[in-house]
Design a protein around this motif. Structure first.
Motif, PDB file in Angstrom:
ATOM      1  N   ALA A  97      -1.455   7.638  -6.370  1.00  0.00           N
ATOM      2  CA  ALA A  97      -0.062   7.922  -6.028  1.00  0.00           C
ATOM      3  C   ALA A  97       0.573   6.689  -5.395  1.00  0.00           C
ATOM      4  CB  ALA A  97       0.017   9.095  -5.058  1.00  0.00           C
ATOM      5  N   PRO A  98       1.749   6.253  -5.862  1.00  0.00           N
ATOM      6  CA  PRO A  98       2.410   5.076  -5.282  1.00  0.00           C
ATOM      7  C   PRO A  98       2.700   5.268  -3.796  1.00  0.00           C
ATOM      8  CG  PRO A  98       3.406   5.651  -7.387  1.00  0.00           C
ATOM      9  CD  PRO A  98       2.504   6.784  -7.025  1.00  0.00           C
ATOM     10  N   GLU A  99       2.631   4.167  -3.041  1.00  0.00           N
ATOM     11  CA  GLU A  99       2.929   4.193  -1.614  1.00  0.00           C
ATOM     12  C   GLU A  99       4.292   3.553  -1.391  1.00  0.00           C
ATOM     13  OE1 GLU A  99      -0.129   2.335   0.688  1.00  0.00           O
ATOM     14  OE2 GLU A  99      -1.681   2.953  -0.721  1.00  0.00           O
ATOM     15  N   ARG A 100       5.204   4.279  -0.789  1.00  0.00           N
ATOM     16  CA  ARG A 100       6.532   3.738  -0.495  1.00  0.00           C
ATOM     17  C   ARG A 100       6.513   2.998   0.827  1.00  0.00           C
ATOM     18  NH1 ARG A 100      10.233   8.525  -0.063  1.00  0.00           N
ATOM     19  NH2 ARG A 100       8.320   9.671   0.409  1.00  0.00           N
ATOM     20  N   ARG A 101       7.191   1.852   0.874  1.00  0.00           N
ATOM     21  CA  ARG A 101       7.299   1.042   2.095  1.00  0.00           C
ATOM     22  C   ARG A 101       8.711   0.473   2.167  1.00  0.00           C
ATOM     23  NH1 ARG A 101       3.147   3.145   2.765  1.00  0.00           N
ATOM     24  NH2 ARG A 101       1.112   2.287   3.360  1.00  0.00           N
ATOM     25  N   ASP A 102       9.641   1.220   2.757  1.00  0.00           N
ATOM     26  CA  ASP A 102      11.031   0.769   2.899  1.00  0.00           C
ATOM     27  C   ASP A 102      11.608   0.380   1.534  1.00  0.00           C
ATOM     28  OD1 ASP A 102      11.000   1.236   5.630  1.00  0.00           O
ATOM     29  OD2 ASP A 102      10.158  -0.726   6.067  1.00  0.00           O
ATOM     30  N   ASP A 103      11.883  -0.928   1.331  1.00  0.00           N
ATOM     31  CA  ASP A 103      12.510  -1.341   0.082  1.00  0.00           C
ATOM     32  C   ASP A 103      11.493  -1.797  -0.956  1.00  0.00           C
ATOM     33  OD1 ASP A 103      11.710  -3.667   1.306  1.00  0.00           O
ATOM     34  OD2 ASP A 103      13.462  -4.827   0.660  1.00  0.00           O
ATOM     35  N   ARG A 104      10.249  -1.404  -0.793  1.00  0.00           N
ATOM     36  CA  ARG A 104       9.247  -1.777  -1.780  1.00  0.00           C
ATOM     37  C   ARG A 104       8.291  -0.618  -2.009  1.00  0.00           C
ATOM     38  NH1 ARG A 104       4.355  -3.951   0.658  1.00  0.00           N
ATOM     39  NH2 ARG A 104       4.502  -3.869   2.930  1.00  0.00           N
ATOM     40  N   VAL A 105       7.500  -0.757  -3.062  1.00  0.00           N
ATOM     41  CA  VAL A 105       6.501   0.254  -3.388  1.00  0.00           C
ATOM     42  C   VAL A 105       5.205  -0.474  -3.706  1.00  0.00           C
ATOM     43  CG1 VAL A 105       7.094   0.303  -5.846  1.00  0.00           C
ATOM     44  CG2 VAL A 105       6.011   2.284  -4.808  1.00  0.00           C
ATOM     45  N   VAL A 106       4.090   0.117  -3.291  1.00  0.00           N
ATOM     46  CA  VAL A 106       2.781  -0.468  -3.538  1.00  0.00           C
ATOM     47  C   VAL A 106       2.056   0.402  -4.562  1.00  0.00           C
ATOM     48  CG1 VAL A 106       0.561  -1.130  -2.549  1.00  0.00           C
ATOM     49  CG2 VAL A 106       2.670  -1.458  -1.233  1.00  0.00           C
ATOM     50  N   LEU A 107       1.608  -0.234  -5.649  1.00  0.00           N
ATOM     51  CA  LEU A 107       0.935   0.466  -6.732  1.00  0.00           C
ATOM     52  C   LEU A 107      -0.520   0.010  -6.813  1.00  0.00           C
ATOM     53  CD1 LEU A 107       3.642   0.015  -9.525  1.00  0.00           C
ATOM     54  CD2 LEU A 107       3.459   1.867  -7.854  1.00  0.00           C
ATOM     55  N   LEU A 108      -1.415   0.950  -7.052  1.00  0.00           N
ATOM     56  CA  LEU A 108      -2.804   0.625  -7.354  1.00  0.00           C
ATOM     57  C   LEU A 108      -2.943   0.676  -8.869  1.00  0.00           C
ATOM     58  CD1 LEU A 108      -5.583  -0.005  -6.118  1.00  0.00           C
ATOM     59  CD2 LEU A 108      -6.079   2.436  -6.258  1.00  0.00           C
ATOM     60  N   VAL A 109      -3.139  -0.486  -9.471  1.00  0.00           N
ATOM     61  CA  VAL A 109      -3.110  -0.606 -10.926  1.00  0.00           C
ATOM     62  C   VAL A 109      -4.522  -0.843 -11.450  1.00  0.00           C
ATOM     63  CG1 VAL A 109      -2.184  -1.910 -12.883  1.00  0.00           C
ATOM     64  CG2 VAL A 109      -0.768  -1.526 -10.856  1.00  0.00           C
TER      65      VAL A 109
END
Length: 783
Positions: A97-109
């Motif tokens: 599941a993507p992690e939201r961080r303010d104006d960015r998103v962290v993806l595990l690809v």
């Protein structure tokens, strides 16, 4: 009794093997086999020998499992085997599941290809300003630079590389413009994909029914998505000592298990045949495990969630066997399962806090005799409930000091109030809405809205409890020895008689001796100690002066990023050195790579004085620093050449005359003993300093402007003639600093050139003509 001791020994052995035993698995296994052989020869009278052998065998198992994390055997096409850093095109599928961080998103690809060639392995990909909402199972293509993750190599810093490795992530990347990432055809199928789509729908439904900030908190409470909670609100929960309620944990699982059991028993009891031929209560308990497992997966399989789910399953199995589940045994079993299935989990902060808090509550309540019988009065139950929070706080206090350098006093008041509010009145309707959503979205929305109404006063209560200055205290970070002594003292309180007195006396004497050592080191110091911290592409130095004064010069920073080097790097180093207040905080100039971490230090370390040149910066970072300066209560001093100071520090630059408006060339330049700190001065400032070349000669030099060609002119290098030249610089930085020409210039003059990107923190002790050097990476040193 033997079985109970055996489970405890196996669990402790595996945990110890994973925490400290990597590389020792062969020796431990050999000793375990020898112990078993000796037991077989000696017979049953040597039962302790068998227990020791079992513990050693478990230690070997834990160490062997951990070796797969610390020294994995990777396939030839794994992305971690590529020549990193590597600018390439990454193709892959989102594996979590993507992690939201303010104006960015962290993806595990999960990588499929890199640069057009097949690839495997996981990549942590950070997208700034994403143009769409990414979901689990989607495929993408991104132009990025793949890098090996890197720690900030300083005492007290968090082991980011280790945490990623425990998740099998050894490569990271970022995309500055997330809109440029291309979505490819194809998406994942199966149970996991359905659960993640359900989770995404719930996120959207909660956001639609409950406005922020209540909606973001409800998303965290129901589906474990904490990305929407802003930093100020999270800080309020932390200060109030109730940040744990934001995680899906035991209370959530208990509510799901209890609700599922009640529904299953009600439905099963409607069958007369089942009532006559089966134990409906046991059958309902077995059926309740299914929704518990589904919810644990839906909530993201966090450590506390898994612990609770395993404990529920163990309790059901015990009931089926006609036995009463012991909390400590099920806790040990849960720890063992998690450690074996997910190696390295015992090193996770969430694991330690989750298991220690439960153990502290159980052991503390037993020691205090506060375990009311099933038919006890409401007064007895209320009295027992009132002791839960103090027991948990006492048990986890050393860990929160170790990991977060904080103790929350407000937690004693906040937990008895917040846990029922958030854990029952909010989570109850929230979970009901989550399970109703696939059947009736309108009914789910109504329940979410009801939970949001309760959240409004609950969040206001948390903010109010977090507001007083006494709510949370910053404390020194204990060393591992100090951590052990603190838990020895707490453990002594659980014992009786002579054992209690002896263990408590040993622990207290050890703590007093340790405190005396630190006090002597700080206030009886006769030498100057300078530590140049690894803050990436920036500057930060800590000066511990003779007599005990402590000065911080710059605090690093990342322009355009929400990463706070003051909170994550400089602050933890100071707390690891037992520094709680600064005598002075100096800013060489207002560029964010030097000043970004200063607001945090102004707020948390209450410096007596703040030194700067009076040349302001601009932008959001500067406005934040201005506000922090105004609110700090520190004496603000604008310094120029020759300014009188109360400590043994000389100001060499900038001159008092006007015209030094360039931020770099107006950098505050300080002489501390036989060390010269120069900020980002360039050739013009160096020419001005060369008017008095005698003042420049120094054994240690913080090389100007990160080793840029615009600084370190030949005349300046000759005048300073440093023995040690320290370059504060980020690994693989986009400015290609330091300049090879500049490095060669210092080496030609006989200086030992040390770089923070290669050495980590660099500590220099100056004692008259003697220079003692220590680097965070021991292999990086001067001849």
């Amino acid at each position: 009794m033997a079985m109970r001791a055996g489970l405890g020994a196996v669990t402790l052995g595996v945990l110890a093997g994973e925490v400290v035993g990597a590389g020792w698995e062969g020796s431990a296994a050999a000793l375990a086999l020898a112990g078993v052989a000796a037991w077989l020869v000696g017979g049953r009278r040597h039962a302790p020998l068998l227990l020791a052998a079992v513990t050693l065998g478990a230690f070997a198992l834990g160490a062997a499992r951990m070796r797969g994390v610390t020294a994995p055997v990777l396939p030839p096409d794994d992305v971690a085997r590529l020549p990193l850093p590597l600018a390439t095109t990454l193709t892959g599928r989102i594996a979590a599941a993507p992690e939201r961080r303010d104006d960015r998103v962290v993806l595990l690809v999960a990588a499929e290809a890199a640069g057009g060639r097949p690839a495997t392995g996981l990549v942590r990909l950070s997208l700034r300003r994403p143009a769409r909402r990414w979901r689990y199972g989607e495929r993408l293509r991104a132009d990025t630079t793949l890098r090996a993750p890197r720690n900030f190599e300083n005492p007290g810093s968090f082991d980011w590389v280790g945490q990623l490795a425990r998740r099998a992530v050894r490569v990271s990347g970022s995309v500055w413009e997330g809109a440029r990432v291309v979505r490819l055809p194809g998406r994942a199928h199966g149970l996991r994909a359905r659960l993640e789509r359900w989770r995404a729908r719930l996120d959207v439904a909660i956001a639609g029914a409950v406005p922020p900030p209540e909606g973001a908190v409800l998303q965290a409470l129901v589906v474990g998505d904490e990305g929407g909670i802003d930093a100020d609100l999270r800080d309020a929960f932390t200060r109030a000592g109730v940040v744990h309620v934001l995680s899906v944990s035991g209370l959530h699982i208990a509510l799901v298990a209890g609700g599922a059991f009640a529904v299953a028993r009600f439905l099963l009891a409607r069958s007369a045949w089942l009532l006559l031929h089966a134990d409906v209560a046991r059958l309902a308990a077995v059926l309740s495990v299914v929704p518990v497992a589904l919810y644990a997966a839906l909530a993201g399989l966090g450590v506390a969630t898994l612990r609770s789910a395993i404990m529920v399953a163990a309790s059901v199995l015990a009931a089926l066997a006609g036995r009463r589940a012991d909390v400590l045994r099920t806790l040990a079993l849960a720890a063992l399962v998690l450690a074996v299935l997910w190696p390295g989990t015992p090193l996770e902060i969430a694991f330690q806090l989750s298991f220690v808090s439960v153990a502290a509550i159980v052991l503390g309540m037993r020691r205090l005799g506060a375990n009311p019988a099933p038919g006890a009065s409401w007064r007895a139950r209320l009295g027992a409930a009132a002791l839960v929070s103090p027991c948990a706080l006492a048990g986890t206090a050393p860990l929160t000091a170790f990991h977060f350098h904080q103790l929350s006093l407000a937690g004693l008041i906040a937990n008895p109030l917040a846990v029922p509010l958030f854990g029952v009145l909010v989570v109850g309707p929230g979970l009901a809405g989550a399970f109703l959503e696939p059947i009736s979205p309108p009914a789910a929305a109504a329940l979410f809205a009801l939970a949001g109404l309760v959240l409004r006063p609950a969040i206001a209560l948390v903010r109010a409890l977090a507001r007083p200055a006494w709510a949370s205290l910053d404390v020194p970070i204990p060393s591992l020895v100090e951590l052990g002594l603190l838990y020895a003292a707490l453990g002594a309180l659980l014992l009786h008689g002579r054992a209690r007195r002896v263990l408590l006396a040993v622990a207290l004497v050890g703590l007093l001796a340790d405190a005396g050592t630190w006090i002597h080191q700080r206030w009886s110091r006769t030498t100057l100690r300078l530590t140049f911290l690894d803050v990436g592409q920036g500057d930060a130095a800590v000066a511990e002066l003779p007599g005990g004064a402590v000065i911080v010069v710059d605090a690093g920073g990342f322009p355009g990023s929400d990463f706070d080097t003051g909170a994550a790097v400089v602050g933890p180093f100071l707390w690891s050195r037992k520094v709680l207040r600064l005598d002075a905080l100096a800013m060489t100039h207002a560029h964010p790579d030097h000043s970004g971490g200063l607001p945090y230090l102004l707020e948390h370390f209450h410096p007596r004085e703040f030194w700067w040149t009076g040349v302001p910066g601009d932008g959001v970072a500067w406005r934040r620093l201005e506000a922090a300066m105004a609110a700090s209560g520190a004496r603000l001093r604008v310094l120029s050449t020759g300014a009188p100071l109360d400590v043994a520090v000389r100001v060499l630059h900038p001159p008092a005359e006007p015209g030094w408006t360039s931020l770099n060339d107006s950098s505050l330049t300080l002489r501390l003993g036989d060390a010269l700190l120069t900020g980002d001065i360039e050739s013009r400032a160096e020419t001005s300093l060369l008017r008095d070349p005698a003042s420049l000669r120094a054994a240690v030099l913080k090389v100007p402007h990160h080793g840029s060609r615009t600084s370190s002119t030949p005349a300046f290098v000759v005048a300073v003639a440093p023995k040690i030249a320290v370059i504060s610089v980020g690994a693989d930085n986009r400015y290609h600093l330091p300049s090879p020409e500049v490095e060669a210039r210092y080496r030609t003059r006989g200086a030992c050139v040390l770089r923070t990107d290669r050495c980590g923190a660099i500590t220099v002790d100056l004692d008259n003509d003697r220079v003692r050097l220590q680097t965070r990476r021991p292999a990086c040193a001067c001849p």
